[in-house]
Every structure is written in structure tokens, then in C-alpha cells.
Design an enzyme around this catalytic site. Structure first.
Site, PDB file in Angstrom:
ATOM      1  N   LEU A 187      17.758 109.890  89.701  1.00 17.32           N
ATOM      2  CA  LEU A 187      16.332 109.714  89.935  1.00 17.32           C
ATOM      3  C   LEU A 187      15.950 108.255  90.147  1.00 17.32           C
ATOM      4  O   LEU A 187      14.997 107.946  90.860  1.00 17.32           O
ATOM      5  CB  LEU A 187      15.532 110.268  88.738  1.00 17.32           C
ATOM      6  CG  LEU A 187      15.716 111.755  88.429  1.00 17.32           C
ATOM      7  CD1 LEU A 187      15.037 112.110  87.114  1.00 17.32           C
ATOM      8  CD2 LEU A 187      15.158 112.603  89.562  1.00 17.32           C
ATOM      9  N   GLY A 195      27.550 119.037  93.894  1.00 22.05           N
ATOM     10  CA  GLY A 195      26.629 119.928  93.199  1.00 22.05           C
ATOM     11  C   GLY A 195      25.687 120.674  94.111  1.00 22.05           C
ATOM     12  O   GLY A 195      25.976 120.934  95.281  1.00 22.05           O
ATOM     13  N   GLY A 228      21.713 121.256  95.747  1.00 24.22           N
ATOM     14  CA  GLY A 228      20.494 120.571  96.130  1.00 24.22           C
ATOM     15  C   GLY A 228      20.517 120.175  97.588  1.00 24.22           C
ATOM     16  O   GLY A 228      21.492 120.413  98.319  1.00 24.22           O
ATOM     17  N   GLY A 283      27.401 117.384  84.249  1.00 23.57           N
ATOM     18  CA  GLY A 283      28.759 116.886  84.451  1.00 23.57           C
ATOM     19  C   GLY A 283      28.822 115.540  85.138  1.00 23.57           C
ATOM     20  O   GLY A 283      29.908 115.098  85.523  1.00 23.57           O
ATOM     21  N   ILE A 342      20.554 117.192  99.095  1.00 21.43           N
ATOM     22  CA  ILE A 342      21.501 116.156  99.527  1.00 21.43           C
ATOM     23  C   ILE A 342      22.928 116.702  99.574  1.00 21.43           C
ATOM     24  O   ILE A 342      23.625 116.523 100.583  1.00 21.43           O
ATOM     25  CB  ILE A 342      21.396 114.904  98.640  1.00 21.43           C
ATOM     26  CG1 ILE A 342      20.007 114.262  98.821  1.00 21.43           C
ATOM     27  CG2 ILE A 342      22.487 113.902  99.002  1.00 21.43           C
ATOM     28  CD1 ILE A 342      19.754 113.079  97.909  1.00 21.43           C
ATOM     29  N   GLU A 344      32.446 121.346  89.169  1.00 22.91           N
ATOM     30  CA  GLU A 344      31.871 122.187  88.125  1.00 22.91           C
ATOM     31  C   GLU A 344      31.136 123.372  88.736  1.00 22.91           C
ATOM     32  O   GLU A 344      31.166 124.469  88.222  1.00 22.91           O
ATOM     33  CB  GLU A 344      30.941 121.390  87.215  1.00 22.91           C
ATOM     34  CG  GLU A 344      29.728 120.793  87.882  1.00 22.91           C
ATOM     35  CD  GLU A 344      28.878 120.002  86.908  1.00 22.91           C
ATOM     36  OE1 GLU A 344      29.417 119.511  85.901  1.00 22.91           O
ATOM     37  OE2 GLU A 344      27.673 119.874  87.158  1.00 22.91           O
TER      38      GLU A 344
END
Length: 452
Positions: free
Chosen positions: A334, A236, A238, A357, A240, A259
């Protein structure tokens, strides 16, 4: 005589082709409207469905914002809004109200304050929820590419749930922008299926690369060790994921079934790490349902047969994505408790993001032969004062990935492999990758709870 006959047939076909093109262009012109004209298609009480992230149409949504007080009971349903439009306003929520399917920076505060609604969902199921009428869809506002010679426009940035919404909607309004790529895949809509077309040249939303620090680099180094040559990636957006990408440039023959496609994946393509050659499902092609990155990424996607954009019920379906051998799904959370339950979308009762997802791809990786579902998180929050690995999730936390599904959990301090292990072993592995300052406390809490 035969040559003359053939020449006549060729000329007739060419003339017919020209006539078809002229007819399509005439149909396109008849569909053209201003943004204000398009708002005339809205009725009080309608729900407008808008694509995820960069697929949102800025001209249409700005026009709706300017005239929001003229409507009553209109809702705008969208996953991950990128811009705070004028209708993101508690004072006018009775006129036009945002409904989020995944909170982000633009919608998070409204969700926390209660004037933005939330629809829980798994991303893979959103198209079916719309088609069944579980999620209302009266009108679609979406960003699209210019029309091709066959009369098709492409939702190249975000076919996601929008393709399903167009089949359900009373009216479909596309904002046509030459900066939107005409992508390959199941993301095309014919001009005859469109109610109105609004042309614009406003810049498409671009997402900058996130800041990467030593914590993110430490997590990425551990994740990179889990990625073998020939693996297929779901990754995804971000800090990281961007850090992970930087650690993968030396890998060979990686594939992509994800995705979201971003600049990180483009960097792996350019480094030669992503070739898609060893994918056993859809070999030779990257597959995604939305794009979020730079204008350079969007140009790369334009008419590129190496990447296909499909709706989320295809890309995120665990049964389909799981056909990829060695699928490595990398998702953030989180908070993780000592059984491995992941709270990825709320801080206690306070909404932060959404399921998206994550559940889809955790299940897909668990189905995949040689697959690895990887959950990543820094070991602490609030400048090192709070552990993100906790004895039990905070009261009210929404569980995004359950104890039965979690596999690998990674912090900057190491990797915990949980799947198939009893509660005692899970707790031990998770405490071992917690920040050293909190390990003794976690050990004591595990004993108090009877886990150890």
C-alpha cells in the site's frame, strides 16, 4: 492346479477389497450428520478454525450464523474470509465472534470498527502456532472432496493451516462437496479421523478476474522484464498479478511454487509458458497451499499430478521455497517509504489486509539463487491525489517488509532496485519511480530528513 490356486488367491483378494470398500462406506455413513447436528459438537468458549478463502464450508457457517445466539464466547478463526456470514455482526459478537488472520472484503470493516479481532502472523508459521497451542483450536469446520476408494477425503482447495488444526482439534467436521477437487499432495484426511460429515452441493466460492487498467498494465510490463525464461513464480490475486500474467504468456519453461493458485496461473499453463520442467526443486510439479479462482480451475486441479496442494509450513517456508533457483516473488503493498519499508496491511492504524505470505516469499526469493523479490504498487492513490511513495510511513502503519529485505519496487513509472544500496541511493531510486507530480516534494522531504 497352480492356475486354480492363483485364481483362488485373486478371488480372495478381490473379495477382501470389496469388504474393505463396504467397511469404509459404512464408516462414512456412520459419520454423516446434518449441519445442525454438527453444531451440537460446539461448546461455549470454543474456537473454530476454518480454512482460507474458497475452503470455507458455507453450509456449516450458515447454520452457525442462524443459531449464533445459542452460543456464548465462540470464536471463528480464519484467514481471508470470502463471504459475510450472519455471525459477522457486532450485535452478536459476544455469542460468535470472527477472528481474522488476514482481512478481506468480508471482514475489513469489522476489523476497522473493532468487533472483529486480528491475529498477526506469517502464513508459513500458522500451522506451528496452532500445533503449539499459540492459536487455540477446539473444532475444525472445513470444505472437502468426496471420499475416494481408500477412505480419504481431500482438502483440495486449502490445506493451509487446516491440516495442523485437524491434528489439534477435539472435533473435525468436514462439509463434503462434489465440486471440491480431490487434489494431490499433503491435503488428505482419512474418514476415520473425522468426527462428522455434512454433505452439500452449494457452489464453491469463485473469484472473478480483477479489472485491469493502464496503471496495472504499466506495472506488469516492468515486472515481466524481470522474469527470465526458466524462472519459478510466486504470484497472488488481484489486478496487478492478473496484468503480470498477461505479459508472461510468451515466456518459456516457467515454474510455479506459490501460496495461491488462480486462473492466471492456469492461463499460463494453457499458453505453454508454465511447464515446471526447469524447476530444480520439485520439478514437473506446481505447488500451492490454497486455490482461489473459477470452477474451471477447480476442475483442472482434480486428480491432476501436475499440481500438489500442501500446508503453508511447506509451501511458504523460506528455506524450502528458496531452493527454487530464479524464484520471482511478486507481492503488492500500500505504501513504501524512502528507505524501502513497505506497509502492506494497514492504512496508518486502520487495518486493511494482513502479512499473509509476503514476508515468507520475500525471504525465499532473497535466498534463491538468481531470485528476485518484487514489490508492486501504483504510484498514487485517491485518484492521483496522494503519493504511495512517501518520505516516512504514515503513523501507526504496520511494516510488512522491512528495509533489510526489500529488493525490487515497481510502479507504472519504473523499477527501483534497493537491496545492497545505501539510504541515499534508495531514496533516489524510489523518487525516480514516484509519480512525476510528487517527485519535487519527495526530493525536498528527503533533504529535510537528512537522507539526501
Amino acid at each position: 492346479m497352480r492356475a486354480t490356486a492363483r485364481t483362488g488367491k485373486v478371488r480372495a483378494l478381490a473379495s477382501r477389497r470389496v469388504a474393505d470398500i463396504v467397511s469404509l462406506q459404512d464408516l462414512y455413513r456412520r459419520r454423516l450428520a446434518t449441519a445442525d447436528d454438527a453444531l451440537g459438537l460446539l461448546r461455549d468458549g470454543d474456537q473454530v478454525v476454518v480454512p482460507i478463502s474458497a475452503g470455507e464450508p458455507p453450509t456449516l457457517l450458515a447454520a452457525l450464523s442462524a443459531r449464533r445466539r445459542e452460543f456464548r464466547g465462540v470464536t471463528v478463526a480464519q484467514m481471508l474470509a470470502m463471504r459475510s456470514y450472519g455471525y459477522f455482526d457486532p450485535a452478536t459478537a459476544e455469542h460468535v465472534r470472527h477472528v481474522s488472520m488476514f482481512f478481506g472484503g468480508a471482514s475489513r470493516s469489522g476489523g476497522q470498527q473493532g468487533w472483529i479481532d486480528f491475529i498477526p502472523n506469517n502464513f508459513s508459521e500458522m500451522p506451528a502456532m496452532i500445533e503449539r497451542g499459540d492459536v487455540a483450536c477446539d473444532v475444525v469446520f472445513a470444505l472437502a472432496s468426496p471420499m475416494d476408494e481408500h477412505g480419504n477425503l481431500a482438502l483440495g482447495l486449502s490445506p493451509d493451516y487446516t491440516m495442523a488444526a485437524m491434528r489439534r482439534a477435539r472435533s473435525v467436521v468436514l462439509e463434503v462437496n462434489p465440486q471440491v477437487p480431490f487434489a494431490q499432495g499433503n491435503c488428505h484426511v482419512h474418514v476415520s479421523q473425522v468426527t462428522a460429515l455434512v454433505e452439500s452441493s452449494e457452489p464453491v466460492y469463485e473469484a472473478a478476474l480483477a479489472a485491469i487498467g493502464p496503471v496495472q498494465q504499466g506495472i506488469a510490463a516492468h515486472v515481466a522484464e524481470l522474469v527470465e525464461d526458466g524462472s519459478t513464480l510466486q504470484i497472488g490475486y488481484g489486478s496487478i498479478p492478473d496484468a503480470v500474467v498477461q505479459q508472461l504468456t510468451h515466456k518459456r519453461d516457467l515454474g510455479v511454487h506459490t501460496e495461491m493458485i488462480g486462473d492466471g496461473i492456469l492461463a499460463l499453463v494453457e499458453a505453454g509458458a508454465v511447464t515446471n520442467r526447469r524447476k530444480n526443486y520439485l520439478p514437473g510439479r506446481m505447488v500451492a497451499t490454497f486455490a482461489l479462482g473459477s470452477a474451471r480451475l477447480y476442475r483442472y486441479m482434480h486428480r491432476n499430478p501436475a499440481i500438489e496442494m500442501h500446508p503453508a509450513d511447506f509451501t511458504n517456508d523460506p528455506a524450502l521455497a528458496g531452493r527454487n533457483d530464479r524464484l520471482v516473488a511478486i507481492n503488492g503493498t500500500l505504501q513504501v517509504d524512502l528507505l524501502g519499508q513497505c506497509g502492506s496491511e494497514t492504512l496508518g492504524l486502520s487495518p486493511y489486509s494482513g502479512t499473509g505470505g509476503q514476508a515468507d516469499f520475500v525471504r525465499a526469493a532473497n535466498r534463491s539463487r538468481g531470485g528476485k523479490a518484487v514489490i508492486v504498487l501504483p504510484s498514487t492513490a485517491r485518484n492521483g491525489t496522494v503519493s504511495r511513495i512517501v518520505p516516512t510511513l504514515a503513523a501507526g502503519t504496520h511494516v510488512s517488509t522491512g528495509k533489510n529485505e526489500v529488493n525490487y519496487v515497481v510502479t507504472e513509472h519504473g523499477v527501483a532496485q534497493l537491496r545492497g544500496k545505501p539510504a541515499r541511493r534508495r531514496a533516489q531510486e524510489l523518487i525516480a519511480i514516484a509519480h512525476p507530480d510528487f517527485r519535487a516534494e519527495l526530493l525536498g522531504e528527503a533533504r529535510r530528513l537528512g537522507i539526501l
